[in-house]
Design a protein around this motif. Structure first.
Motif, PDB file in Angstrom:
ATOM      1  N   VAL A 139      -8.660  -9.911  79.434  1.00 48.46           N
ATOM      2  CA  VAL A 139      -9.470 -10.631  78.459  1.00 48.46           C
ATOM      3  C   VAL A 139      -9.799 -12.004  79.039  1.00 48.46           C
ATOM      4  O   VAL A 139      -8.933 -12.675  79.612  1.00 48.46           O
ATOM      5  CB  VAL A 139      -8.746 -10.769  77.101  1.00 48.46           C
ATOM      6  CG1 VAL A 139      -7.400 -11.486  77.230  1.00 48.46           C
ATOM      7  CG2 VAL A 139      -9.634 -11.504  76.089  1.00 48.46           C
ATOM      8  N   VAL A 140     -11.066 -12.393  78.951  1.00 41.92           N
ATOM      9  CA  VAL A 140     -11.516 -13.701  79.421  1.00 41.92           C
ATOM     10  C   VAL A 140     -11.689 -14.582  78.194  1.00 41.92           C
ATOM     11  O   VAL A 140     -12.566 -14.333  77.353  1.00 41.92           O
ATOM     12  CB  VAL A 140     -12.847 -13.598  80.189  1.00 41.92           C
ATOM     13  CG1 VAL A 140     -13.284 -14.973  80.681  1.00 41.92           C
ATOM     14  CG2 VAL A 140     -12.719 -12.625  81.352  1.00 41.92           C
ATOM     15  N   PHE A 141     -10.850 -15.603  78.063  1.00 42.24           N
ATOM     16  CA  PHE A 141     -10.885 -16.501  76.916  1.00 42.24           C
ATOM     17  C   PHE A 141     -11.742 -17.730  77.227  1.00 42.24           C
ATOM     18  O   PHE A 141     -11.505 -18.427  78.231  1.00 42.24           O
ATOM     19  CB  PHE A 141      -9.473 -16.950  76.549  1.00 42.24           C
ATOM     20  CG  PHE A 141      -8.666 -15.928  75.793  1.00 42.24           C
ATOM     21  CD1 PHE A 141      -9.216 -15.214  74.741  1.00 42.24           C
ATOM     22  CD2 PHE A 141      -7.338 -15.698  76.132  1.00 42.24           C
ATOM     23  CE1 PHE A 141      -8.461 -14.278  74.034  1.00 42.24           C
ATOM     24  CE2 PHE A 141      -6.571 -14.775  75.426  1.00 42.24           C
ATOM     25  CZ  PHE A 141      -7.138 -14.064  74.379  1.00 42.24           C
TER      26      PHE A 141
ATOM     27  N   ILE B  35      -4.734 -12.065  81.302  1.00 51.09           N
ATOM     28  CA  ILE B  35      -5.489 -13.114  80.616  1.00 51.09           C
ATOM     29  C   ILE B  35      -6.108 -14.050  81.638  1.00 51.09           C
ATOM     30  O   ILE B  35      -5.423 -14.557  82.527  1.00 51.09           O
ATOM     31  CB  ILE B  35      -4.584 -13.922  79.661  1.00 51.09           C
ATOM     32  CG1 ILE B  35      -4.086 -13.033  78.511  1.00 51.09           C
ATOM     33  CG2 ILE B  35      -5.325 -15.140  79.116  1.00 51.09           C
ATOM     34  CD1 ILE B  35      -3.063 -13.731  77.615  1.00 51.09           C
ATOM     35  N   LEU B  36      -7.421 -14.263  81.518  1.00 45.97           N
ATOM     36  CA  LEU B  36      -8.091 -15.297  82.287  1.00 45.97           C
ATOM     37  C   LEU B  36      -8.471 -16.391  81.298  1.00 45.97           C
ATOM     38  O   LEU B  36      -9.380 -16.236  80.483  1.00 45.97           O
ATOM     39  CB  LEU B  36      -9.344 -14.756  82.986  1.00 45.97           C
ATOM     40  CG  LEU B  36     -10.045 -15.752  83.929  1.00 45.97           C
ATOM     41  CD1 LEU B  36      -9.175 -16.037  85.157  1.00 45.97           C
ATOM     42  CD2 LEU B  36     -11.411 -15.229  84.372  1.00 45.97           C
ATOM     43  N   LEU B  37      -7.733 -17.482  81.354  1.00 50.82           N
ATOM     44  CA  LEU B  37      -7.931 -18.606  80.425  1.00 50.82           C
ATOM     45  C   LEU B  37      -8.723 -19.676  81.163  1.00 50.82           C
ATOM     46  O   LEU B  37      -8.181 -20.446  81.951  1.00 50.82           O
ATOM     47  CB  LEU B  37      -6.574 -19.140  79.979  1.00 50.82           C
ATOM     48  CG  LEU B  37      -6.553 -20.175  78.858  1.00 50.82           C
ATOM     49  CD1 LEU B  37      -7.033 -19.571  77.552  1.00 50.82           C
ATOM     50  CD2 LEU B  37      -5.138 -20.738  78.684  1.00 50.82           C
ATOM     51  N   ILE B  38     -10.031 -19.706  80.907  1.00 51.12           N
ATOM     52  CA  ILE B  38     -10.881 -20.579  81.708  1.00 51.12           C
ATOM     53  C   ILE B  38     -10.921 -21.998  81.169  1.00 51.12           C
ATOM     54  O   ILE B  38     -10.744 -22.237  79.979  1.00 51.12           O
ATOM     55  CB  ILE B  38     -12.320 -20.012  81.820  1.00 51.12           C
ATOM     56  CG1 ILE B  38     -13.066 -20.128  80.487  1.00 51.12           C
ATOM     57  CG2 ILE B  38     -12.303 -18.573  82.299  1.00 51.12           C
ATOM     58  CD1 ILE B  38     -14.535 -19.736  80.593  1.00 51.12           C
TER      59      ILE B  38
ATOM     60  N   ILE C 171     -12.823  -5.088  80.790  1.00 53.01           N
ATOM     61  CA  ILE C 171     -12.949  -6.536  80.606  1.00 53.01           C
ATOM     62  C   ILE C 171     -13.432  -6.799  79.187  1.00 53.01           C
ATOM     63  O   ILE C 171     -14.393  -6.181  78.725  1.00 53.01           O
ATOM     64  CB  ILE C 171     -13.941  -7.151  81.611  1.00 53.01           C
ATOM     65  CG1 ILE C 171     -13.482  -6.918  83.053  1.00 53.01           C
ATOM     66  CG2 ILE C 171     -14.115  -8.647  81.345  1.00 53.01           C
ATOM     67  CD1 ILE C 171     -14.510  -7.329  84.097  1.00 53.01           C
ATOM     68  N   VAL C 172     -12.758  -7.704  78.502  1.00 51.17           N
ATOM     69  CA  VAL C 172     -13.181  -8.162  77.176  1.00 51.17           C
ATOM     70  C   VAL C 172     -13.479  -9.652  77.260  1.00 51.17           C
ATOM     71  O   VAL C 172     -12.674 -10.422  77.809  1.00 51.17           O
ATOM     72  CB  VAL C 172     -12.091  -7.902  76.114  1.00 51.17           C
ATOM     73  CG1 VAL C 172     -12.486  -8.517  74.772  1.00 51.17           C
ATOM     74  CG2 VAL C 172     -11.836  -6.410  75.955  1.00 51.17           C
ATOM     75  N   LEU C 173     -14.629 -10.059  76.760  1.00 57.70           N
ATOM     76  CA  LEU C 173     -14.991 -11.474  76.690  1.00 57.70           C
ATOM     77  C   LEU C 173     -14.716 -11.976  75.281  1.00 57.70           C
ATOM     78  O   LEU C 173     -15.183 -11.385  74.302  1.00 57.70           O
ATOM     79  CB  LEU C 173     -16.473 -11.666  77.043  1.00 57.70           C
ATOM     80  CG  LEU C 173     -16.931 -11.127  78.396  1.00 57.70           C
ATOM     81  CD1 LEU C 173     -18.431 -11.373  78.583  1.00 57.70           C
ATOM     82  CD2 LEU C 173     -16.146 -11.764  79.539  1.00 57.70           C
ATOM     83  N   TYR C 174     -13.962 -13.061  75.192  1.00 57.33           N
ATOM     84  CA  TYR C 174     -13.560 -13.575  73.872  1.00 57.33           C
ATOM     85  C   TYR C 174     -13.851 -15.077  73.841  1.00 57.33           C
ATOM     86  O   TYR C 174     -13.242 -15.848  74.583  1.00 57.33           O
ATOM     87  CB  TYR C 174     -12.061 -13.310  73.656  1.00 57.33           C
ATOM     88  CG  TYR C 174     -11.567 -13.492  72.236  1.00 57.33           C
ATOM     89  CD1 TYR C 174     -11.809 -14.649  71.504  1.00 57.33           C
ATOM     90  CD2 TYR C 174     -10.830 -12.488  71.617  1.00 57.33           C
ATOM     91  CE1 TYR C 174     -11.338 -14.810  70.217  1.00 57.33           C
ATOM     92  CE2 TYR C 174     -10.342 -12.622  70.326  1.00 57.33           C
ATOM     93  CZ  TYR C 174     -10.607 -13.788  69.621  1.00 57.33           C
ATOM     94  OH  TYR C 174     -10.142 -13.942  68.351  1.00 57.33           O
ATOM     95  N   GLY C 175     -14.780 -15.484  72.980  1.00 61.68           N
ATOM     96  CA  GLY C 175     -15.134 -16.896  72.889  1.00 61.68           C
ATOM     97  C   GLY C 175     -14.931 -17.446  71.503  1.00 61.68           C
ATOM     98  O   GLY C 175     -15.077 -16.736  70.495  1.00 61.68           O
TER      99      GLY C 175
ATOM    100  N   LYS D  20     -16.420  -4.173  78.269  1.00 62.23           N
ATOM    101  CA  LYS D  20     -16.476  -3.172  77.210  1.00 62.23           C
ATOM    102  C   LYS D  20     -16.697  -3.759  75.821  1.00 62.23           C
ATOM    103  O   LYS D  20     -17.080  -3.027  74.900  1.00 62.23           O
ATOM    104  CB  LYS D  20     -15.169  -2.358  77.197  1.00 62.23           C
ATOM    105  CG  LYS D  20     -14.855  -1.657  78.517  1.00 62.23           C
ATOM    106  CD  LYS D  20     -15.939  -0.660  78.896  1.00 62.23           C
ATOM    107  CE  LYS D  20     -15.543   0.110  80.166  1.00 62.23           C
ATOM    108  NZ  LYS D  20     -16.609   1.049  80.593  1.00 62.23           N
ATOM    109  N   ALA D  21     -16.437  -5.053  75.646  1.00 67.11           N
ATOM    110  CA  ALA D  21     -16.571  -5.639  74.316  1.00 67.11           C
ATOM    111  C   ALA D  21     -16.586  -7.154  74.419  1.00 67.11           C
ATOM    112  O   ALA D  21     -16.132  -7.741  75.416  1.00 67.11           O
ATOM    113  CB  ALA D  21     -15.424  -5.190  73.408  1.00 67.11           C
TER     114      ALA D  21
END
Length: 309
Positions: free
Chosen positions: A98-100, A126-129, A167-171, A192-193
């Motif tokens: 998940v990319v936060f 977790i990729l915490l950018i 990969i999930v993108l979460y903003g 995917k989401a």
């Protein structure tokens, strides 16, 4: 010239000069507050100070500490305009990630500590950018999605070197808007989401809301936003709906009913415009950025169900 006329003329000049000075000072303050990079100390000092955090502050801080204590590796990529962007990579299973993407002047672990627990327990890396102009990422200006969206595409490209299958993108807030603005440009089939939490439809719409909410004439703050647009090379009127209307990525929209920073209608507009598989969750009594905390385990289970874990 009669004395009374001279007095009136002087008073008029003083009044006009005072107004001009006040206008310049107010807009410079707003420009620095909304668009310029802030120090890490200032962001830490300002974190979780708003009243809508009162009921959830302890839970957020506890979860943030858990996330900070997990082992991670500092990673970086290069933005399209030559900035070095930084992120924390928390390795878990190596199978999915998940990319936060955090909000303006936010501490990433505050934004995602609580929901991060759920993703971690579900086996996600977790990729915490660090968004541009925040923390260890370079940049002088915050662009409210104009460039942050392109940065997310750079991070997705960076992930091509890994064998994660999902990969999930979460903003959240600006992070959600940034994802929406590039939702029709994502080519990596592993994405995917996307979860879009309390995002705004455009910077222009957000500005109108802020001025209306505070009963401030729109033109009175236009100087700050004009400077931000000019120096930061923003696209303030670019609408998230125009991109969501062309996306194929499944999208979950999340918003608090009591969010006065970004009103819930922004997520409703985005949901209505989106043509991919979608879901909308409005969490009652939740303020800005606290929907997953206020909504509790029930809401977080719905998020994981939507993304397919």
């Amino acid at each position: 010239m009669p004395l009374i006329v001279r007095v009136i003329l002087v008073l008029a000049i003083v009044a006009v000069a005072g107004f001009i000075l006040s206008y310049v000072v107010v807009n410079l303050i707003m420009y620095n507050k909304f668009f310029k990079r802030q120090s890490a100390e200032a962001m830490r000092k300002g974190a979780l100070t708003d009243a809508y955090y009162d009921k959830y502050r302890d839970e957020i801080i506890t979860a943030a500490k858990r996330m900070e204590e997990l082992p991670f590796k500092r990673v970086s990529c290069l933005s399209v305009d030559g900035l070095t962007l930084s992120a924390r990579y928390y390795y878990n299973t190596g199978k999915k990630i998940v990319v936060f993407c955090h909000g303006v002047h936010a501490l990433p672990w505050n934004n995602f500590g609580v929901i991060g627990d759920d993703f971690w327990n579900a086996g996600y890396d977790i990729l915490l950018i660090d968004e541009r102009a925040h923390w260890q990422s370079e940049g002088k200006f915050i662009t409210y999605g104009s460039y942050e969206g392109d940065d997310i595409l750079c991070w997705v490209k960076y992930l091509k070197q890994f064998e994660v299958g999902r990969i999930v993108l979460y903003g959240i807030s600006m992070g959600a808007t940034s994802i929406a603005l590039i939702s029709d440009k994502i080519e990596d089939e592993r994405v995917k989401a996307m979860v879009l939490d309390c995002g705004f439809t455009s910077l222009f719409d957000l500005e109108r809301h802020i001025t209306d909410r505070n009963h401030i004439p729109f033109w009175l703050t236009s100087g700050a936003f004009s400077m931000g647009t000019f120096f930061g090379k923003l696209r303030p009127k670019e609408k998230t709906q125009n991109h969501l209307s062309k996306t194929h990525i499944p999208a979950l929209f999340l918003h608090g009913s009591a969010d006065f920073v970004v009103p819930k209608k922004h997520s409703i507009f985005n949901y209505e415009a989106c043509i991919s598989s979608k879901e909308l969750i409005i969490v009652e009594n939740a303020g800005h950025t606290v929907a997953t905390v206020c909504g509790g385990e029930e809401v977080r289970k719905k998020i994981l169900k939507f993304i397919g874990e």
